[in-house]
Write an enzyme that holds these catalytic residues in place. Sequence first.
Site, PDB file in Angstrom:
ATOM      1  N   GLY A 146     -92.658 -50.400  -5.341  1.00  6.84           N
ATOM      2  CA  GLY A 146     -91.929 -51.663  -5.468  1.00  6.84           C
ATOM      3  C   GLY A 146     -91.549 -52.114  -4.063  1.00  6.84           C
ATOM      4  CB  ALA A 147     -92.066 -55.353  -2.333  1.00  5.68           C
TER       5      ALA A 147
ATOM      6  NE  ARG B 166     -98.661 -48.803  -2.514  1.00  7.39           N
ATOM      7  CZ  ARG B 166     -98.215 -49.273  -3.670  1.00  7.39           C
ATOM      8  NH1 ARG B 166     -96.933 -49.096  -4.011  1.00  7.39           N
ATOM      9  NH2 ARG B 166     -99.020 -49.925  -4.486  1.00  7.39           N
TER      10      ARG B 166
ATOM     11  CD  GLN C 221     -97.117 -49.966 -11.541  1.00  8.32           C
ATOM     12  OE1 GLN C 221     -97.876 -50.197 -12.490  1.00  8.32           O
ATOM     13  NE2 GLN C 221     -97.540 -49.954 -10.292  1.00  8.32           N
TER      14      GLN C 221
ATOM     15  CG  ASP D 140     -95.944 -56.204  -4.138  1.00  7.37           C
ATOM     16  OD1 ASP D 140     -96.104 -56.580  -5.308  1.00  7.37           O
ATOM     17  OD2 ASP D 140     -95.473 -55.097  -3.829  1.00  7.37           O
TER      18      ASP D 140
ATOM     19  CE  LYS E 263     -98.832 -53.045  -9.193  1.00  3.38           C
ATOM     20  NZ  LYS E 263     -99.688 -52.287  -8.243  1.00  3.38           N
TER      21      LYS E 263
HETATM   22  O1  MRU Z   1     -97.772 -50.913  -6.809  1.00  8.41           O
HETATM   23  P1  MRU Z   1     -96.311 -51.141  -6.990  1.00  8.41           P
HETATM   24  O2  MRU Z   1     -95.727 -50.481  -8.181  1.00  8.41           O
HETATM   25  O3  MRU Z   1     -95.537 -50.849  -5.723  1.00  8.41           O
HETATM   26  O4  MRU Z   1     -96.211 -52.708  -7.229  1.00  8.41           O
HETATM   27  C1  MRU Z   1     -94.956 -53.273  -7.451  1.00  8.41           C
HETATM   28  C2  MRU Z   1     -95.004 -54.713  -7.763  1.00  8.41           C
HETATM   29  O5  MRU Z   1     -96.042 -55.341  -7.787  1.00  8.41           O
HETATM   30  C3  MRU Z   1     -93.678 -55.388  -7.957  1.00  8.41           C
HETATM   31  O6  MRU Z   1     -93.785 -56.420  -8.882  1.00  8.41           O
HETATM   32  C4  MRU Z   1     -93.199 -55.959  -6.613  1.00  8.41           C
HETATM   33  O7  MRU Z   1     -93.244 -54.975  -5.621  1.00  8.41           O
HETATM   34  C5  MRU Z   1     -91.842 -56.508  -6.691  1.00  8.41           C
HETATM   35  S1  MRU Z   1     -90.629 -55.261  -6.878  1.00  8.41           S
HETATM   36  C6  MRU Z   1     -89.094 -55.957  -6.874  1.00  8.41           C
END
Ligand code: MRU
Length: 341
Positions: free
Chosen positions: A46-47, A85, A192, A233, A244
Amino acid sequence: MVETIEWTADGVVMIDQTRLPRETVYVTCKTYEEVAEAIRSMVIRGAPAIGVAAAMGVALGMLGSDEGDFDAHLERVCGALAATRPTAVNLFWAIDRMKRVAQSLRGHSLNEIRARLIDEAVHVYREDIAINRSIGANGAPLVPDGKRVLTHCNAGALATAGYGTALGVVRAAVEAGKKIAVYADETRPFLQGARLTAWELQQDGIETTLITDNMAGYFLRRGEIGCVVVGADRIARNGDVANKIGTYSVAVLAKENGVPFYVAAPISTLDLTLADGDRIPIEQRAAAEVTHVFGVPVAPEGISVANPAFDVTPNRYVTAIITEKGVAYPPYEESLARLAG
Ligand code: MRU
């Protein structure tokens, strides 16, 4: 609410998101390399949460620096964390912020610099929770009462230091007395939505229905969904949104059915250096995430697989972007620059 990450005297403690919801296990990262590995393997994801982890990783890494090697060590630590990442810009934002603090303290004692870096990392953590509360307060009025909110992936407490961005909007709407419930997309391949969103909303007692990703269109068409709220992100200058994989499909389906599509994200998710979303680097992840579910093969051996972890939703599908500084509406080039300024 769950604790996603915490700075402790023993190291950086994180809830292991790869094991939820079956097991609630906390891991302690004692080195910056362990923090980097936790980000890469999605123990934390999550970002905003990745940003907080990176800030803590820099503070942890610099505990191992010595006087003669300070600059080279800072580069080493930041480089290792940055290589984990590529898509969530919060990672690079947090590393740059920590680097600037370290560099501004040139000439101070090593102990002083280390203490200031820990303070800054804890500050990034606390600030994120406050930011999410503001995002929630700004977004709650947009959520129609008595309807359902559709969300994709997990943009909740687990994806942040706490409270969440998209789920922060949901939480704030519930706290404001709105009678809403959530449809959570399961979010293949990493699940997720099924594993994390469903779990944390259930913990909070917020009515949630888990659906598979390919059901979103069915429910959007039936008119039960008042709005879609997702996280991000990275958001380009023109309002194109990387989030995502699968978010783009939901956004198109929302527009087709006249349902507002909201993106909730902190200002630190804006990347105003990128003119549009086509320039956002998209992480490609391992084939095994697609061919296997919890270690069990669900596809023939040797099949060719694609696994982009994110997609880009063009700005024309985005009704508004909810930030801690206010709500941006199209044209985003102007509204985002105003909020970021
Ligand atoms: O691959 P992830 O689980 O890190 O991807 C997360 C997402 O795409 C979330 O929607 C995004 O980071 C926003 S989190 C507040």
